[in-house]
Design an enzyme around this catalytic site. Structure first.
Site, PDB file in Angstrom:
ATOM      1  N   HIS A   1       9.192 -63.209  -8.689  1.00  0.00           N
ATOM      2  CA  HIS A   1       8.708 -62.645  -9.955  1.00  0.00           C
ATOM      3  C   HIS A   1       9.034 -61.161  -9.985  1.00  0.00           C
ATOM      4  O   HIS A   1       9.406 -60.577  -8.960  1.00  0.00           O
ATOM      5  CB  HIS A   1       7.196 -62.872 -10.096  1.00  0.00           C
ATOM      6  CG  HIS A   1       6.436 -62.795  -8.808  1.00  0.00           C
ATOM      7  ND1 HIS A   1       6.333 -61.631  -8.082  1.00  0.00           N
ATOM      8  CD2 HIS A   1       5.787 -63.741  -8.072  1.00  0.00           C
ATOM      9  CE1 HIS A   1       5.627 -61.863  -6.979  1.00  0.00           C
ATOM     10  NE2 HIS A   1       5.288 -63.146  -6.932  1.00  0.00           N
TER      11      HIS A   1
ATOM     12  N   CYS B   1      -3.671 -59.159  -0.514  1.00  0.00           N
ATOM     13  CA  CYS B   1      -2.494 -59.024  -1.373  1.00  0.00           C
ATOM     14  C   CYS B   1      -2.878 -58.244  -2.625  1.00  0.00           C
ATOM     15  O   CYS B   1      -3.755 -58.660  -3.388  1.00  0.00           O
ATOM     16  CB  CYS B   1      -1.954 -60.399  -1.745  1.00  0.00           C
ATOM     17  SG  CYS B   1      -0.515 -60.318  -2.837  1.00  0.00           S
TER      18      CYS B   1
HETATM   19 MN    MN Z   1       4.081 -64.106  -5.275  1.00  0.00          MN
END
Ligand code: MN
Length: 152
Positions: free
Chosen positions: A65, A117
């Site tokens: 992405h 993350c």
């Molecule tokens: Mn990802």
């Protein structure tokens, strides 16, 4: 956030007042045995900070992405695919996922892989590889080995 400033952690890597979520809708993308917790939402100028945990033998979705990921391993160990690289990762290691870079996280067979993350709240949807892109990835023997055993 309408709650205490401090949310205590638990020994199982969950946090108070923090929901243990499914990683993705089942069947929407290939993955195995991954959970998600949103630790902080819309902080630091529009960021979301999550904790993912891949159970032993599990894997996250192989995807890419435009948005970036800043990752720190918090628990256990495993391997990641980032672009053309397959790397061993363990607690406190850092992983940077650049725009449009294929990436996937796999836990070891005998240990979980838990990682923090950081992403932008405003982000594009992940793309999954098509058959041709998957074949191109598998042309690299190290990547072919890394992807082995996934029922796709
Ligand atoms: Mn990802």
């Amino acid at each position: 956030m309408n709650q205490d400033a401090v949310r205590k952690s638990r020994p199982d890597f969950t946090w108070e007042h923090t929901e243990l979520l499914r990683y993705k809708v089942e069947g929407s993308a290939p993955f195995r045995n991954v959970t998600r917790q949103v630790l902080f939402d819309d902080i630091a100028g529009g960021a979301q900070w999550r904790y993912f945990e891949v159970a032993p033998g599990g894997w996250s979705t192989l995807e890419r992405h435009q948005h970036t990921h800043a990752v720190m391993v918090l628990r256990g160990r495993g391997r990641c695919l980032v672009g053309q690289q397959v790397r061993e990762i363990a607690e406190r290691d850092l992983v940077e996922i650049a725009p449009m870079t294929w990436h996937q996280f796999r836990a070891a067979e005998d240990a979980p892989l838990g990682f923090l993350c950081l992403v932008s709240c405003d982000r594009d949807r992940p793309q999954l590889p098509d058959a041709q892109q998957l074949r191109a990835l598998r042309d690299d023997p190290a990547i072919a080995e890394f992807l082995e055993g996934q029922d796709r």
